[in-house]
Design a protein around this motif. Structure first.
Motif, PDB file in Angstrom:
ATOM      1  N   MET A   1      16.260   7.203  -9.989  1.00 29.25           N
ATOM      2  CA  MET A   1      14.961   6.838 -10.550  1.00 29.25           C
ATOM      3  C   MET A   1      13.981   6.471  -9.434  1.00 29.25           C
ATOM      4  O   MET A   1      14.042   5.362  -8.892  1.00 29.25           O
ATOM      5  CB  MET A   1      15.107   5.653 -11.507  1.00 29.25           C
ATOM      6  CG  MET A   1      15.836   5.987 -12.789  1.00 29.25           C
ATOM      7  SD  MET A   1      16.023   4.548 -13.883  1.00 29.25           S
ATOM      8  CE  MET A   1      17.187   3.565 -12.952  1.00 29.25           C
ATOM      9  N   PRO A   2      13.092   7.371  -9.041  1.00 33.48           N
ATOM     10  CA  PRO A   2      12.015   6.999  -8.118  1.00 33.48           C
ATOM     11  C   PRO A   2      10.859   6.376  -8.897  1.00 33.48           C
ATOM     12  O   PRO A   2      10.562   6.769 -10.037  1.00 33.48           O
ATOM     13  CB  PRO A   2      11.605   8.338  -7.496  1.00 33.48           C
ATOM     14  CG  PRO A   2      11.983   9.357  -8.515  1.00 33.48           C
ATOM     15  CD  PRO A   2      13.149   8.820  -9.275  1.00 33.48           C
ATOM     16  N   ARG A   3      10.201   5.380  -8.280  1.00 32.87           N
ATOM     17  CA  ARG A   3       9.073   4.706  -8.925  1.00 32.87           C
ATOM     18  C   ARG A   3       8.035   4.335  -7.874  1.00 32.87           C
ATOM     19  O   ARG A   3       8.380   3.956  -6.751  1.00 32.87           O
ATOM     20  CB  ARG A   3       9.531   3.441  -9.646  1.00 32.87           C
ATOM     21  CG  ARG A   3       8.389   2.698 -10.311  1.00 32.87           C
ATOM     22  CD  ARG A   3       8.790   1.446 -11.049  1.00 32.87           C
ATOM     23  NE  ARG A   3       7.596   0.865 -11.662  1.00 32.87           N
ATOM     24  CZ  ARG A   3       7.121   1.186 -12.862  1.00 32.87           C
ATOM     25  NH1 ARG A   3       7.789   2.065 -13.615  1.00 32.87           N
ATOM     26  NH2 ARG A   3       6.015   0.652 -13.335  1.00 32.87           N
ATOM     27  N   ILE A   4       6.756   4.424  -8.261  1.00 34.54           N
ATOM     28  CA  ILE A   4       5.675   3.977  -7.399  1.00 34.54           C
ATOM     29  C   ILE A   4       4.652   3.226  -8.244  1.00 34.54           C
ATOM     30  O   ILE A   4       4.409   3.579  -9.402  1.00 34.54           O
ATOM     31  CB  ILE A   4       5.012   5.151  -6.638  1.00 34.54           C
ATOM     32  CG1 ILE A   4       4.046   4.612  -5.583  1.00 34.54           C
ATOM     33  CG2 ILE A   4       4.335   6.118  -7.592  1.00 34.54           C
ATOM     34  CD1 ILE A   4       3.607   5.652  -4.570  1.00 34.54           C
ATOM     35  N   ASP A   5       4.093   2.150  -7.671  1.00 36.45           N
ATOM     36  CA  ASP A   5       3.086   1.341  -8.357  1.00 36.45           C
ATOM     37  C   ASP A   5       1.906   1.112  -7.428  1.00 36.45           C
ATOM     38  O   ASP A   5       2.084   0.892  -6.224  1.00 36.45           O
ATOM     39  CB  ASP A   5       3.660  -0.014  -8.771  1.00 36.45           C
ATOM     40  CG  ASP A   5       4.675   0.100  -9.885  1.00 36.45           C
ATOM     41  OD1 ASP A   5       4.254   0.235 -11.050  1.00 36.45           O
ATOM     42  OD2 ASP A   5       5.886   0.043  -9.594  1.00 36.45           O
TER      43      ASP A   5
ATOM     44  N   SER B   1      19.346   0.023  -4.990  1.00 30.01           N
ATOM     45  CA  SER B   1      17.898   0.267  -5.004  1.00 30.01           C
ATOM     46  C   SER B   1      17.309   0.017  -3.628  1.00 30.01           C
ATOM     47  O   SER B   1      17.650  -0.962  -2.954  1.00 30.01           O
ATOM     48  CB  SER B   1      17.201  -0.651  -6.012  1.00 30.01           C
ATOM     49  OG  SER B   1      17.676  -0.446  -7.321  1.00 30.01           O
ATOM     50  N   LEU B   2      16.409   0.910  -3.224  1.00 27.01           N
ATOM     51  CA  LEU B   2      15.659   0.774  -1.984  1.00 27.01           C
ATOM     52  C   LEU B   2      14.220   0.448  -2.362  1.00 27.01           C
ATOM     53  O   LEU B   2      13.571   1.202  -3.084  1.00 27.01           O
ATOM     54  CB  LEU B   2      15.716   2.063  -1.174  1.00 27.01           C
ATOM     55  CG  LEU B   2      14.960   2.056   0.164  1.00 27.01           C
ATOM     56  CD1 LEU B   2      15.590   1.060   1.130  1.00 27.01           C
ATOM     57  CD2 LEU B   2      14.944   3.465   0.769  1.00 27.01           C
ATOM     58  N   ASP B   3      13.732  -0.726  -1.905  1.00 25.93           N
ATOM     59  CA  ASP B   3      12.378  -1.191  -2.248  1.00 25.93           C
ATOM     60  C   ASP B   3      11.494  -1.204  -1.016  1.00 25.93           C
ATOM     61  O   ASP B   3      11.947  -1.535   0.085  1.00 25.93           O
ATOM     62  CB  ASP B   3      12.425  -2.613  -2.814  1.00 25.93           C
ATOM     63  CG  ASP B   3      12.773  -2.634  -4.282  1.00 25.93           C
ATOM     64  OD1 ASP B   3      11.896  -2.334  -5.100  1.00 25.93           O
ATOM     65  OD2 ASP B   3      13.933  -2.969  -4.600  1.00 25.93           O
ATOM     66  N   ALA B   4      10.239  -0.892  -1.240  1.00 22.65           N
ATOM     67  CA  ALA B   4       9.214  -1.036  -0.197  1.00 22.65           C
ATOM     68  C   ALA B   4       8.023  -1.745  -0.802  1.00 22.65           C
ATOM     69  O   ALA B   4       7.332  -1.192  -1.667  1.00 22.65           O
ATOM     70  CB  ALA B   4       8.803   0.326   0.355  1.00 22.65           C
TER      71      ALA B   4
ATOM     72  N   SER C   1      13.618  -3.498   1.626  1.00 23.15           N
ATOM     73  CA  SER C   1      14.839  -4.205   1.241  1.00 23.15           C
ATOM     74  C   SER C   1      15.771  -3.256   0.492  1.00 23.15           C
ATOM     75  O   SER C   1      15.343  -2.242  -0.080  1.00 23.15           O
ATOM     76  CB  SER C   1      14.527  -5.424   0.371  1.00 23.15           C
ATOM     77  OG  SER C   1      13.913  -5.032  -0.840  1.00 23.15           O
ATOM     78  N   LEU C   2      17.048  -3.597   0.486  1.00 26.61           N
ATOM     79  CA  LEU C   2      18.078  -2.808  -0.184  1.00 26.61           C
ATOM     80  C   LEU C   2      18.849  -3.746  -1.112  1.00 26.61           C
ATOM     81  O   LEU C   2      19.289  -4.830  -0.695  1.00 26.61           O
ATOM     82  CB  LEU C   2      19.027  -2.175   0.829  1.00 26.61           C
ATOM     83  CG  LEU C   2      20.064  -1.179   0.282  1.00 26.61           C
ATOM     84  CD1 LEU C   2      19.362   0.087  -0.216  1.00 26.61           C
ATOM     85  CD2 LEU C   2      21.082  -0.825   1.362  1.00 26.61           C
ATOM     86  N   THR C   3      18.996  -3.332  -2.367  1.00 28.64           N
ATOM     87  CA  THR C   3      19.655  -4.163  -3.382  1.00 28.64           C
ATOM     88  C   THR C   3      20.863  -3.442  -3.945  1.00 28.64           C
ATOM     89  O   THR C   3      20.765  -2.269  -4.358  1.00 28.64           O
ATOM     90  CB  THR C   3      18.684  -4.504  -4.522  1.00 28.64           C
ATOM     91  OG1 THR C   3      17.579  -5.236  -4.007  1.00 28.64           O
ATOM     92  CG2 THR C   3      19.376  -5.325  -5.600  1.00 28.64           C
TER      93      THR C   3
ATOM     94  N   LEU D   1      13.338   3.144  -5.218  1.00 22.76           N
ATOM     95  CA  LEU D   1      14.230   4.272  -5.506  1.00 22.76           C
ATOM     96  C   LEU D   1      15.585   3.694  -5.895  1.00 22.76           C
ATOM     97  O   LEU D   1      16.209   2.978  -5.103  1.00 22.76           O
ATOM     98  CB  LEU D   1      14.370   5.179  -4.277  1.00 22.76           C
ATOM     99  CG  LEU D   1      15.276   6.407  -4.451  1.00 22.76           C
ATOM    100  CD1 LEU D   1      14.700   7.368  -5.488  1.00 22.76           C
ATOM    101  CD2 LEU D   1      15.470   7.117  -3.106  1.00 22.76           C
ATOM    102  N   THR D   2      16.040   4.008  -7.114  1.00 24.21           N
ATOM    103  CA  THR D   2      17.274   3.431  -7.641  1.00 24.21           C
ATOM    104  C   THR D   2      18.268   4.529  -7.979  1.00 24.21           C
ATOM    105  O   THR D   2      17.919   5.531  -8.632  1.00 24.21           O
ATOM    106  CB  THR D   2      16.991   2.599  -8.905  1.00 24.21           C
ATOM    107  OG1 THR D   2      16.080   1.547  -8.588  1.00 24.21           O
ATOM    108  CG2 THR D   2      18.274   2.002  -9.473  1.00 24.21           C
ATOM    109  N   TYR D   3      19.504   4.330  -7.530  1.00 24.29           N
ATOM    110  CA  TYR D   3      20.606   5.219  -7.914  1.00 24.29           C
ATOM    111  C   TYR D   3      21.572   4.415  -8.780  1.00 24.29           C
ATOM    112  O   TYR D   3      22.011   3.321  -8.397  1.00 24.29           O
ATOM    113  CB  TYR D   3      21.340   5.757  -6.686  1.00 24.29           C
ATOM    114  CG  TYR D   3      22.581   6.549  -7.050  1.00 24.29           C
ATOM    115  CD1 TYR D   3      22.480   7.886  -7.442  1.00 24.29           C
ATOM    116  CD2 TYR D   3      23.839   5.955  -7.016  1.00 24.29           C
ATOM    117  CE1 TYR D   3      23.611   8.609  -7.802  1.00 24.29           C
ATOM    118  CE2 TYR D   3      24.979   6.675  -7.363  1.00 24.29           C
ATOM    119  CZ  TYR D   3      24.855   7.998  -7.755  1.00 24.29           C
ATOM    120  OH  TYR D   3      25.976   8.708  -8.117  1.00 24.29           O
TER     121      TYR D   3
END
Length: 828
Positions: free
Chosen positions: A728-732, A779-782, A820-822, A767-769
């Motif tokens: 799941m890619p996401r952008i805000d 999840s990889l967050d920016a 960050s990486l979750t 970006l969440t796998y």
């Protein structure tokens, strides 16, 4: 608005328009039987009964726990990014670790308990009685409901701007849970988890949750003397001693601390007991311990060095001879203390004159207990009792972004509050009438201790009489509030409904002012009043998917008090505020629930609206009568006054600058094609007043009490793989328009750029796998994806003539890009 800002806004509105067009055009081609891809229905309890969001005639933004995680919204402060016409943001270290919280132009930024919030913050129906303690982590929530506009009938005082409701996940006893760890830049390391289990099958359930979060600050505090030596200009440090370790100085490492970092630990336990099918008992206890660096802020411009009452430059530290010739120009220019780097500041919490050292960390500890009892008296009548106890201790120190902590202060406050509420809900007239009545009681005590240093501010005030170098704070505040309310929804026809509500509030307060060493007033200030609120609205359900409503309602902010009197007569109660609001709105779903558009437009009559200005008291400063003469700062007192021809004694004055505000809001969600979800919000706000500019309570016509425009755009796509895993890619995108920050002591000329916070746009990405069995995900967050720089807040002290600042300017810089990486593991 400048052409540049108009172009920016136009491009953002165009982007929003294209998103909506895409949603509409794609929706026409949707298969009508794909129920799996419809937008989910959200249930809310904004009217104290459970209703569908789309059938609730109130402007609400409802954010589920899943949505909070997807958009990386972690605290009440973060909600300001996604709510139309919200003004919620981090403040600089002058306000401690407390955020500003506002909706539709009603807000509060001062942490002093003499003031009341303008937006009510509730955790599981328990009201938080002060601005302090309202910047809460969103731990283990079912959803957040943000109700915009006055909520005076059901939520009572201090909700004239709206209410923010945090609603926890209830225990289900299903043996489910999760564990999550996040690691990222600035040494970020977070842990969180929850587990839900059953103690007695089908009767007693327990849910435990907790978190531990740590991140370093992104603004460096530098030792001034060390840096001047490292720069090869030790003479600029004069006789100011360094606080650095000699070995670090020799290495040229002049960092003494950080700003903007935090460390917190929180835990919550909830019990849910169902002894019968008619009775439900919920009990929760939570604890939070947070330690923070000083607020991230830096000096942009120092003081005017020719001003003999300069509040920024403690010149006798640099040049000891200056103190013997206070009429001379200062020997040091305030801009020498500006690093030129927004992420670095020459800031010390040491006061070398008094030999004081303030702590460089704030601390806040919360303990909360809540209990609810729900009982079905019969099939039509339900009773609920709610008990809440909240307690916090907060301590913090402030500095002034200079090498010496003069004019600083240390605040140590303790707050306790208890509340009781009983609600009776029922149905009547063949279920056409849905009614609620209730009573509410609130009691709180707050003690504010600490120490304040006067520094050169004392030199300034000495022209009005003797002034100490410092003084102790020992202030006590007490509030008792009682109210009763009624609310009813009557279905006139199957499509047309009338809603009416009323609330009566009676409140008494006591304020004991004791600033030992400066001013002690033995007799407590007692004040308080009663107030009546009402609400009327009509809503019409044109189709099962389209509802419109029209509403009129009121709200009020409770009376406050002047928390900073310089002389006895200035300890006065401060009148409350009132709003009469008119609103029309629509809740709509289109294309088989693939496109949702909720809209509202409002007009508020805001009278009185309090405005604080610095003025001069022209009556006898040693008397108890404040008198009728209060003049604007820098203005001579009238010839027939006690201080005729002079500036008068300094006074903070609270006067009304009433006006009207208007605006509109959009919340849009769309699922135009399978697996793609789009969301957007847009807020417009405008405040107007007829108060003349030469009046002490004036409001500059260009003064924006909150951004004129704000909005969001978001997109998330779900990619399904053959093995059952999901990507799941996401952008805000978040936009905040230009707003003002002060300037209320300037009665001539245009509003100064030193009193403007520029507009900004920031992008976040995720970006969440998710594994095939949904047992784990990564999840990889920016945050701030493109590493854009902007100012969250700016501040210009005292007046400004539009050209030369009299004192200073400082600002809160944006965090840089943070990656960050979750990792998350689900159980059950």
């Amino acid at each position: 608005m400048e052409k540049r800002n108009c172009n920016k806004l136009a491009s953002k509105l165009l982007g929003l328009f294209l998103v909506l067009v895409l949603a509409l055009s794609c929706s026409v081609a949707m298969a009508q039987d794909d129920d799996e891809f419809m937008l989910e229905e959200i249930q809310v309890t904004a009217q104290f009964t459970e209703t569908n969001l789309q059938e609730t005639p109130i402007a609400i933004t409802a954010v589920t726990g899943v949505m909070l995680e997807e958009q990386n919204i972690q605290s009440v402060e973060d909600l300001g990014l996604i709510i139309p016409n919200a003004n919620i943001r981090q403040q600089g270290n002058g306000r401690g670790p407390n955020a500003q919280i506002g909706l539709r132009g009603v807000d509060q930024s001062d942490y002093m308990p003499a003031f009341e919030p303008g937006v009510g913050v509730y955790v599981d129906d328990i009201y938080n009685g002060t601005l302090t303690g309202s910047t809460l982590d969103l731990l283990d929530l079912e959803r957040v409901e943000v109700l915009r506009g006055p909520q005076g009938t059901l939520f009572g005082k201090n909700s004239l701007g709206g209410a923010i409701r945090l609603i926890s996940k209830l225990p289900q006893g299903d043996n489910t849970g999760h564990f999550q760890v996040t690691a990222g830049e600035f040494d970020r390391l977070d842990f969180s988890g929850s587990y839900d289990f059953s103690v007695l099958d089908d009767q007693l359930f327990v849910r435990v949750s907790g978190s531990s979060k740590n991140i370093n600050g992104y603004v460096d505090r530098l030792d001034y003397t060390c840096q001047m030596i490292a720069n090869g200009t030790p003479e600029l440090a004069g006789s100011l001693p360094s606080t650095m370790n000699s070995n670090k100085m020799r290495q040229g490492n002049c960092k003494i601390g950080e700003k903007g970092g935090s460390q917190s630990d929180a835990a919550k336990i909830m019990f849910r007991y169902l002894p019968t099918n008619k009775l439900e008992i919920n009990l929760s206890v939570d604890y939070d311990d947070t330690e923070k660096d000083p607020g991230a802020s830096s000096l942009l411009r120092g003081a005017d060095p020719t001003n003999s009452n300069n509040l920024w430059v403690q010149a006798n530290i640099i040049d000891p001879t200056w103190n013997t010739k206070p009429g001379d120009a200062l020997s040091i220019v305030g801009d020498d203390f500006v690093t030129g780097n927004p992420y670095a500041v020459y800031e010390s919490l040491n006061d070398p004159i008094l030999g004081l050292r303030y702590p460089d960390k704030s601390n806040e500890v919360h303990t909360n207990v809540a209990a609810k009892v729900d009982y079905d008296i019969n099939d039509s009548i339900h009773i609920k009792g709610i008990f809440g106890y909240r307690e916090y201790d907060q301590s913090f120190a402030t500095a002034n972004m200079t090498p010496f902590a003069f004019n600083g202060y240390y605040i140590d406050q303790h707050h306790e509050q208890t509340s009781y509420e009983v609600r009776l809900n029922g149905l009547a007239f063949d279920d056409r009438l849905d009614w609620t009545v209730g009573v509410y009681y609130f009691d709180s005590e707050t003690h504010m201790g600490g120490y304040v240093t006067a520094g050169t501010f004392g030199h300034f005030l000495n022209s009005f009489g003797a002034w100490p170098t410092g003084y102790d704070k020992n202030d006590d505040f007490k509030t008792e509030s009682k109210s009763a309310f009624a609310h009813a929804i009557f279905a006139i026809t199957d499509e047309l409904s009338l809603t009416a509500g009323a609330r009566y509030t009676d409140e008494s307060k006591e304020y004991v002012f004791d600033n030992t060493g400066l001013l002690t007033i033995g007799e407590p200030l007692t004040y308080g009043t009663d107030h009546k609120d009402w609400k009327l609205s009509l809503d019409y359900q044109f189709t099962p998917d389209i509802m419109v409503y029209a509403m009129a309602s009121t709200g009020f902010r409770s009376e406050g008090a002047n928390p900073r009197p310089f002389y006895p007569a200035q300890l006065q109660d401060v009148p409350g505020e009132e709003i009469l609001a008119y609103e029309i709105g629509a809740k709509t779903d289109f294309f088989n629930n693939r496109l949702r558009i909720n809209a509202a437009a409002f007009l508020n009559d805001y009278d009185p609206r309090l405005n604080r200005v610095l003025g001069g008291q022209c009556t006898d400063i040693n008397g108890m009568d404040p008198g009728e003469y209060v003049v604007p700062y820098g203005t001579a007192c009238p010839v027939d006054s006690y201080a005729a021809g002079g500036p008068g004694g300094p006074a903070f004055v609270y006067l009304s600058a009433p006006g009207t505000s208007k605006g509109f809001e959009l919340d849009v969600t769309a699922r135009p094609i399978q697996n793609l979800t789009l969301n957007a919000s847009l807020g417009y706000f405008k405040y107007e007043t007829d108060v003349p500019r030469d009046d002490l309570s004036w409001m500059h016509p260009d003064y924006l009490i909150q951004p004129e425009w704000n909005g969001t755009l978001g997109a998330q796509y779900t990619i399904h793989f053959e093995n059952g895993s999901v990507l799941m890619p996401r952008i805000d995108m978040f936009y905040q328009g230009e707003r003002s920050n002060g300037g209320l002591n300037t009665t001539t000329g245009p509003i100064s750029p030193y009193h403007v916070v520029p507009d900004y746009t920031v992008y976040n990405a995720r970006l969440t796998y998710e594994a095939p069995d949904s047992k784990w995900s990564v999840s990889l967050d920016a945050q701030n994806l493109f590493d854009d720089f902007y100012w969250i807040d700016t501040y210009a002290d005292r007046g400004d003539d539009g050209v030369t600042p009299l004192y200073d300017k400082w600002a809160v810089p944006s965090p840089p890009r943070m990656i960050s990486l979750t990792f998350r593991r689900n159980f059950g």
